[in-house]
Motif scaffolding. Structure first.
Motif, PDB file in Angstrom:
ATOM      1  N   VAL A 112       0.746  -1.139  -0.186  1.00  0.00           N
ATOM      2  CA  VAL A 112      -0.282   0.092  -0.045  1.00  0.00           C
ATOM      3  C   VAL A 112       0.978   1.321   0.043  1.00  0.00           C
ATOM      4  CG1 VAL A 112      -1.655   1.532   1.304  1.00  0.00           C
ATOM      5  CG2 VAL A 112      -2.143  -1.090   1.069  1.00  0.00           C
ATOM      6  N   THR A 159      -1.756  -2.198  -5.764  1.00  0.00           N
ATOM      7  CA  THR A 159      -3.046  -1.782  -4.990  1.00  0.00           C
ATOM      8  C   THR A 159      -3.160  -0.410  -4.998  1.00  0.00           C
ATOM      9  OG1 THR A 159      -4.319  -2.112  -2.955  1.00  0.00           O
ATOM     10  CG2 THR A 159      -1.994  -1.785  -2.645  1.00  0.00           C
ATOM     11  N   GLU A 175      -5.149   1.010  -2.725  1.00  0.00           N
ATOM     12  CA  GLU A 175      -5.538   1.603  -1.374  1.00  0.00           C
ATOM     13  C   GLU A 175      -4.271   2.649  -1.032  1.00  0.00           C
ATOM     14  OE1 GLU A 175      -7.576  -0.351   1.734  1.00  0.00           O
ATOM     15  OE2 GLU A 175      -7.026  -2.353   0.742  1.00  0.00           O
ATOM     16  N   PRO A 196      -4.706  -0.964   5.528  1.00  0.00           N
ATOM     17  CA  PRO A 196      -5.543  -1.313   6.630  1.00  0.00           C
ATOM     18  C   PRO A 196      -5.052  -1.856   7.887  1.00  0.00           C
ATOM     19  CG  PRO A 196      -5.565  -2.835   4.675  1.00  0.00           C
ATOM     20  CD  PRO A 196      -4.547  -1.799   4.543  1.00  0.00           C
TER      21      PRO A 196
END
Length: 173
Positions: free
Chosen positions: A23, A29, A31, A35
């Motif tokens: 990330v 990704t 994102e 998370p």
């Protein structure tokens, strides 16, 4: 010797750390914020509740990568198509481990009833992910140009697919 196995709850700290690296450092990704471990736990529980695989690649007691698939879309007509996700720790790159992990994911997805695996790869310059998917039998089907904005630049999305088992030659059971 690396082993590929079903993930366990105790793998979540390593899974979360591997994904956080991607990330924060990568374009595979889209994102922006990593998370929390509790979020990764919920994502894994969702996948497993659908009877789909979530695997880890482990070497000498350390998780070096993970892969899973989830239904491509939530509508019932998509129930035989799944999107794969695969992430390796940086130290695992270039050793053929991604290929082994993705091949095992495809085999387990097929056993779970998946007829088509779909790769939605962030960044057309992500040659590692495109290459590992191609190496196990995925074919390119298109590019969505400038579909995401990350690291102050527009990024493409590469779409690839791989038929599994009988694929579309017979009706599903």
């Amino acid at each position: 010797m690396p082993t590929i196995r079903a993930s366990r709850d105790t793998d979540l700290p390593a899974i979360t750390a591997i994904y956080a690296h991607h990330v924060l450092q990568g374009t595979g990704t889209f994102e922006i914020d990593p998370p929390a471990q509790s979020d990764m736990m919920a994502r894994r529980a969702d996948v497993l509740s659908k009877g789909l695989p979530w695997l880890v690649l482990e070497e000498n007691g350390h998780v070096l990568g993970y892969a899973y698939c989830n239904w491509f879309k939530p509508r019932p007509a998509y129930r035989f198509s799944a999107e794969d996700s695969i992430y390796l720790a940086p130290e695992a790159n270039g050793r053929g481990l991604g290929r082994a992990l993705l091949a095992e994911l495809a085999a387990q997805a097929q056993r779970a009833g998946v007829r088509k695996l779909i790769a939605v790869i962030g960044d057309s310059a992500n040659t590692g992910s495109v290459g590992v998917h191609r190496s196990v039998g995925f074919s390119p089907v298109g590019v969505l140009k400038a579909c995401g904005w990350k690291f102050d630049r527009w990024l493409d999305v590469v779409l690839m697919e791989m038929p599994l088992g009988a694929a579309d030659t017979t009706p599903p059971c």
